[in-house]
Write a protein that holds these residues in place. Structure first.
Motif, short mmCIF file in Angstrom:
data_model
loop_
_atom_site.label_atom_id
_atom_site.label_comp_id
_atom_site.label_asym_id
_atom_site.label_seq_id
_atom_site.Cartn_x
_atom_site.Cartn_y
_atom_site.Cartn_z
N UNK A 80 0.83 -1.21 0.00
CA UNK A 80 0.00 0.00 0.00
C UNK A 80 0.86 1.26 0.00
N UNK A 84 -0.59 5.39 4.13
CA UNK A 84 -1.91 4.87 4.47
C UNK A 84 -1.98 4.30 5.88
N UNK A 85 -0.85 4.18 6.55
CA UNK A 85 -0.89 3.65 7.92
C UNK A 85 -0.25 4.64 8.89
N UNK A 86 -0.49 4.39 10.18
CA UNK A 86 0.08 5.22 11.23
C UNK A 86 1.40 4.60 11.66
N UNK A 87 2.49 5.26 11.31
CA UNK A 87 3.81 4.68 11.59
C UNK A 87 4.19 4.82 13.06
N UNK A 88 3.35 5.46 13.85
CA UNK A 88 3.62 5.54 15.28
C UNK A 88 3.04 4.32 16.01
N UNK A 89 2.49 3.40 15.26
CA UNK A 89 1.93 2.19 15.85
C UNK A 89 3.00 1.44 16.63
N UNK A 90 2.67 0.96 17.84
CA UNK A 90 3.70 0.31 18.65
C UNK A 90 4.11 -1.07 18.14
N UNK A 91 5.02 -1.10 17.20
CA UNK A 91 5.50 -2.38 16.71
C UNK A 91 6.87 -2.20 16.06
N UNK A 96 6.24 -6.00 11.48
CA UNK A 96 5.46 -5.58 10.31
C UNK A 96 5.70 -6.55 9.16
N UNK A 136 8.96 1.22 14.37
CA UNK A 136 8.77 1.67 12.99
C UNK A 136 8.73 3.18 12.83
N UNK A 148 7.71 -2.12 3.95
CA UNK A 148 6.47 -2.51 3.26
C UNK A 148 6.76 -3.47 2.11
N UNK B 224 0.93 3.98 26.39
CA UNK B 224 1.60 4.16 25.09
C UNK B 224 2.93 4.89 25.25
N UNK B 228 7.09 0.63 23.08
CA UNK B 228 6.83 0.58 21.66
C UNK B 228 6.37 -0.81 21.25
#
Lengths: 244, 370
Positions: A80, A84-91, A96, A136, A148, B224, B228
């Motif tokens: 994608x 289109x995504x939130x790169x602050x997502x905790x991972x 990914x 990320x 990605x 949060x 992370x």
């Protein structure tokens, strides 16, 4: 006669009343590296999303090696748009990339050693192995794009759809991504890329589709990438000869 | 009662034990499920759902005439779900944006709920008193059976969470991609929404319609800041929520006239405040410290670069120079000079400085890094 990897018949998509794609017919042969070009709002991303079943079309049908997409998911991978995504997502980066294996795992089953190994290999391929444990959000735009790409590589598909993989990446990353795309084609994969930079089309791709709500033209770059089609697509006088 | 006495009583006094256990479990489950709401950027959904639950409570009372909390909460569940799915339908099928849909449903349902409550209060039924406790909650009304329901719901949602962990994570991060992989995103989405509604409903009795959304958001927002990793975030949110429950109950039990719900929410908010300031990775304090440190470091390197430009014109790099000639350079102070001596980049001899081999090498590599 070569095999057709992706076929699109009479595809029409509209948001509310405005048609975004109008009566598109496409037959993309197996093994091509194809660019979809067209101005903003031409429906390039929408075309990919409609093929992948993310958007419901008003009319038309899609074939992946002649069968409906639902039966052929394992053969298709999707990259994608980075935004289109939130790169602050905790991972983490590795996490990914592992998501690329979820489709073949199916419901509930957890990724195991084999999946992790595949993800690490994909990270290696895109040159991101040293960053595997990086959160990320701490990756640069180019690195996020590589992640990605790695996620799609893990899917080990036959057909790859990529939505502007070169957007906001530096020259080094662009080169690295192009090399991976060419390698994919070498191994017989079909790669379909929404692309913005007309200058690089002849250098990167061997097949091209001109799109502006309607399909303007589709075929080998060597025969159809010309001023005539560019003008038809973009509405102003375009000269391919810019780079020579 | 002092806090110390409270914690002693906790294990001997049955009622106090039940209430504390109830608020702890409530905090844990709302913190856990609230993480999903926060990560889906649907923080306000909780607020709309909790307000949407009010008419359900009122109608359940009107139909049954009983004030049994379980019956009322089933009413709350139905009208909360109705509100939640109405919001989703509105966003999907109209031009309205999510915030408008949320606002509409919230005020519409809450207005209806208040209307019904005032109607109920005028009824000649002695049983009606106290229905308005659902507005701000009243932990003191918790009984063992309520707590058991909370335990059961927590266990079920934990089980579902672990079962669909992979799918939840995927959907939260990248919904379109999830769809292309062949997962039924509507099912996962509905599952998440359903459990968020349940978490809200079981909290209504304790924290109330008005403040319930804080229980979902505050622990998650605080968590949060510290991690992370999704699993750690959800675990931490559950812990913060549980702690807020226990501590809030403790504070309100030791003071007279402090309602438990608001105190729990304030304790949770305190966690948020602390986390925003003091968390090592994302907190304001450490960010400022890192910023200042980088700045000082840069100033130092700027000075070093200047010295390098002087030193390299001499055959002997350690040829002494007067400190004075640095005065033209803005980044230089006595302190920076001393710091450079500490780093062994230069040596100082009275009013003369000379560059060391180490400093020379450092300066050479300053701009060669890519």
């Amino acid at each position: 006669m070569e095999k057709i990897a992706v076929s699109v018949d009479d595809l029409t998509v509209a948001y509310n009343y405005k048609p975004v794609l109008w009566d598109i017919d496409l037959a993309i042969p197996e093994g091509v590296l194809m660019a979809i070009v067209g101005p903003n709002g031409a429906g390039k991303s929408t075309l990919i999303k409609a093929i992948l079943g993310i958007i419901d079309p008003i009319a038309g049908s899609i074939g992946i090696y002649g069968k409906p997409y639902e039966d052929q998911r394992q053969k298709v991978a999707y990259v994608p748009q980075k935004g289109s995504v939130d790169w602050d997502f905790p991972t983490t980066a590795l996490d990914v990339v592992m998501m690329g294996t979820y489709g073949s795992l199916g419901w509930i089953k957890r990724p195991g050693k084999a999946q992790k190994k595949a993800a690490l290999e994909a990270l290696e391929k895109v040159g991101m192995l040293p960053f595997k444990n990086r959160q990320i959000s701490q990756l640069s735009g180019g690195q996020q794009q590589r992640i990605f790409l790695a996620r799609a590589l893990v899917q080990n598909a036959a057909i790859y759809f990529m939505d502007e993989p070169f957007q906001g990446v530096d020259a080094t990353t662009e080169k690295a991504i192009v090399n991976i795309l060419k390698e994919l084609r070498k191994t017989g994969k079909t790669v379909i890329v929404v692309h913005h930079d007309l200058q690089t089309v002849p250098e990167y791709f061997d097949w091209v589709t001109f799109l502006n709500v309607k399909k303007i033209a589709t075929g080998p770059v060597s025969t159809i990438f010309n001023d005539d089609n560019l003008t038809k697509t973009y509405g102003i006088n375009y000269k391919v000869s810019l780079q020579q | 009662m002092s806090l110390g006495e409270y914690f002693e009583l906790l294990f001997t006094d049955y009622t106090l034990g039940v209430i504390t256990l109830g608020t702890a479990i409530l905090g844990a489950v709302t913190g856990m499920l609230g993480s999903f709401a926060v990560l889906r950027k649907q923080s306000l959904l909780g607020d709309a759902i909790s307000h949407a639950a009010l008419p359900g409570i009122a109608l359940a009372f009107l139909f049954t005439g009983a004030k049994d909390s379980n019956v009322l909460l089933i009413g709350a569940l139905i009208s909360g779900l109705l509100g939640a799915f109405w919001i989703r339908g509105m966003v999907k099928n109209t031009h309205l944006k999510a915030d408008t849909a949320l606002g509409l449903v919230l005020s519409l349902f809450f207005g209806l709920g208040m209307l019904l409550l005032t109607y109920i209060q005028k009824l000649p039924n002695a049983n009606q008193a106290g229905l308005d406790k659902y507005l701000f909650g009243q932990a003191a009304t918790l009984v063992a059976s309520d707590v058991w329901i909370m335990v059961a719901i927590t266990a079920v949602s934990l089980f579902i969470l672990l079962l669909f962990w992979k799918e939840f994570k995927l959907l939260l991060f990248d919904a379109d991609y999830t769809k292309t992989l062949g997962f039924n995103t509507r099912f996962i989405d509905t599952l998440i929404t359903f459990f968020i509604v349940i978490a809200i409903v079981i909290g209504l009795q304790t924290v109330g319609v008005v403040l319930m959304s804080a229980m979902l958001l505050a622990p998650a927002a605080a968590a949060r800041q510290w991690t992370n990793k999704l699993s750690v975030m959800i675990g931490l949110a559950a812990f913060f929520g549980a702690f807020s429950g226990v501590f809030g109950t403790a504070i309100s039990a030791t003071q007279s006239n402090l309602s438990t719900g608001p105190v729990i929410v304030l304790v949770a908010a305190f966690f948020v405040l602390i986390s925003f300031v003091f968390s090592p990775g994302r907190g304001l304090l450490f960010r400022e410290i890192r910023f200042q440190k980088n700045r000082r470091e840069l100033e130092l390197k700027k000075t070093l670069q200047f010295m390098y430009s002087i030193a390299k014109t001499h055959e002997d790099i350690s040829h002494p120079h007067a400190v004075k000639i640095l005065n033209n350079f803005q980044g230089f102070t006595r302190k920076t000079l001393q710091q450079m001596v500490d780093k062994k980049w230069v040596t100082l001899d009275g009013t003369m400085w000379s560059m060391t081999a180490l400093g020379y090498e450092e300066a050479e590599n300053l701009y060669s890094q890519t």
